[in-house]
Design an enzyme around this catalytic site. Structure first.
Site, PDB file in Angstrom:
ATOM      1  CB  SER A   1      -7.964   3.687   3.431  1.00 29.31           C
ATOM      2  OG  SER A   1      -7.227   2.917   4.183  1.00 29.31           O
TER       3      SER A   1
ATOM      4  CE  LYS B   1      -4.014   2.133   2.698  1.00 28.68           C
ATOM      5  NZ  LYS B   1      -4.748   1.707   3.823  1.00 28.68           N
TER       6      LYS B   1
ATOM      7  CB  SER C   1      -8.126   0.798   6.166  1.00 20.92           C
ATOM      8  OG  SER C   1      -8.705   1.916   6.292  1.00 20.92           O
TER       9      SER C   1
END
Length: 469
Positions: free
Chosen positions: A161, A85, A185
């Site tokens: 997210s 990420k 997330s």
């Protein structure tokens, strides 16, 4: 050495790749090339990647190939591709945290702990995945990255997210993906994308910089692959001053969990936030019934969460993000996604110190209540999200910047209570969207959550094939 195309490469698990590398049936270079071709084919449709690092990935793959040939792999995951990420720092890459306000941020000088561990293990880092502005939306919408779409249906949101990680895992970019989770997330994209996603106990996986409730966790197509990744990323790193003392949890070889006599608290409805959709509740009830049929003692429990607790959590997040917003120069503030700027400003701009401390007091009360509700049971089972995947272009379910987080009621309490929690796919909605269930364990029992999730994989209905172009 066998030939392999991008579709075949996408179907192989991390464990299968490791076995194929050891036998010489496949090479890391072959697999990396095939997966880079798959990324190139899928990216125009789903936009899961912030940076694709093809040349660097092939260089890493060639080095891994040499180690396997010499029978000196750095780990069983040597040569296995991984995505990371965007907000997990990697040496030489910027980390703009999803927002155009940081589009000129300089490259990071060093790997964050999870990135350092996968690099030390010899994993091939294919690139960095997308996320929304500041990581504070459960959405694939970003002022910097644009819209990340759900491969199951391109008009649906992967959630966030860790939006890019979720979309990339579904599309088969790699078997291993690293996400972060401060309120859901990892688990929300996992449930909306049909994946397994683990939020470890706070401190089990060292991170930097650490923060209240923030963890890094694996997002994979199977529990087994997530456990292999945990065996690497849970190793110690002194930079995380909130990390747990290192403990060898045996993630790489977890024994099956015997269900007979396990005490399961079933929490079908939080009673606050979004109403649980009927298909979501039915899936959770079916999972509870299956566990009972396998020999678990399953008992329905009432919600421990109050409106005041959830609103206190939301106000705390708003204050934190408003602080981040106001730290930007005026010209950069204008580049933040307007939804996010309005969400974190409409109340927080007027908060007093007392307001923030009252919000924090509700967060602490939520933590207390979550732990107390878990104590009589070995595990808690619940929905991971009250809804199935929503519209791709929306910043949040309902798209209301004054009520942006009503869908995190099932997930956020366990960030604050520091308990391990995972989403494992169970079934699908009538129109084919994945529906996951959440497994919550007692603090520090990350291995137990993985083992119960593995049991659920054996009990769940037949899974649909992964989407293809």
């Amino acid at each position: 050495m066998a030939a392999i195309d991008e579709r075949s490469a996408a179907e192989l698990s991390a464990a299968e790749l490791s076995t194929a590398y050891a036998s010489g049936e496949l090479s890391p270079v072959q697999v990396t090339r095939a997966l880079l071709e798959r990324i190139e084919a899928w990216e125009p449709r789903i936009n899961a990647m912030y940076r694709v690092q093809g040349d660097a990935a092939l260089e890493q793959a060639r080095a891994s190939e040499g180690r396997w040939r010499a029978r000196r792999p750095l780990s069983p995951l040597d040569g296995v591709p991984v995505s990371i990420k965007e907000n997990i720092y990697t040496r030489g890459d910027p980390a703009p945290i999803g927002t155009r306000a940081n589009e000129d941020t300089p490259p990071q000088p060093a790997d964050a702990p999870p990135a350092a561990r996968v690099r030390e293990a010899g994993c091939v880092i294919l690139g960095k995945t997308t996320m929304p502005d500041f990581g504070m939306l459960s959405s694939g919408l970003s002022s910097l990255h644009g819209i990340t779409r759900n491969p199951w249906r391109l008009d649906r949101n992967p959630s966030g997210s860790s939006s890019g990680a979720g979309a990339a895992a579904v599309a088969g970019y790699a078997p291993l993906h690293l996400g972060t989770d401060i309120g859901g997330s990892v688990r929300l994209p996992a449930t909306h994308c049909g994946l397994f996603g683990l939020k470890p106990s706070l401190g089990r996986v060292p991170v930097y910089p650490p923060y209240l409730g923030r963890v890094t966790g694996p997002m994979t197509r199977s529990v087994a692959d997530a456990a292999l990744l945990m065996s690497v990323i849970a190793r110690p790193d002194a930079r995380d001053f909130m990390s747990l003392p290192f403990q060898d949890c045996g993630f790489a070889a977890l024994p099956p969990l015997a269900p007979k006599g396990l005490r399961i608290g079933f929490l079908p409805d939080m009673g606050v936030g979004l109403t649980v959709q009927p298909e979501v509740r039915s899936a959770a009830e079916a999972a509870a019934t299956a566990l009972a049929g396998a020999g678990c003692h399953v008992e329905s429990i009432r919600s421990f969460l109050t409106e005041e607790m959830l609103d206190g959590m939301c106000r705390f997040f708003e204050a934190r993000s408003y602080h981040d917003l106001m730290n930007l120069p005026a010209g950069k503030r204008e580049k933040v996604l307007p939804f996010v700027a309005e969400w974190c400003s409409w109340r927080a701009a007027r908060f007093s110190g007392r307001d923030v401390m009252q919000a924090y007091a509700h967060v602490v009360a939520m933590r207390d209540a979550a732990v107390a509700a878990s104590q009589p049971y070995d595990f808690i089972l619940s929905p991971a999200s009250p809804i199935v995947a929503y519209e791709a272009a929306l910043a949040a379910p309902g798209n209301d910047s004054h009520d942006a987080l009503p869908h995190i009621a099932f997930t956020v309490p366990y960030n604050m209570s520091e308990q391990p929690a995972a989403s494992v796919n169970w079934s699908y909605s009538a129109d084919g969207l994945p529906i996951g269930v959440q497994v919550i364990g007692k603090r520090f029992d990350d291995a137990g959550v993985l083992r119960l999730s593995s049991l659920l994989e054996t009990l769940r209905p037949k899974q649909r094939p992964w989407p293809q172009l």
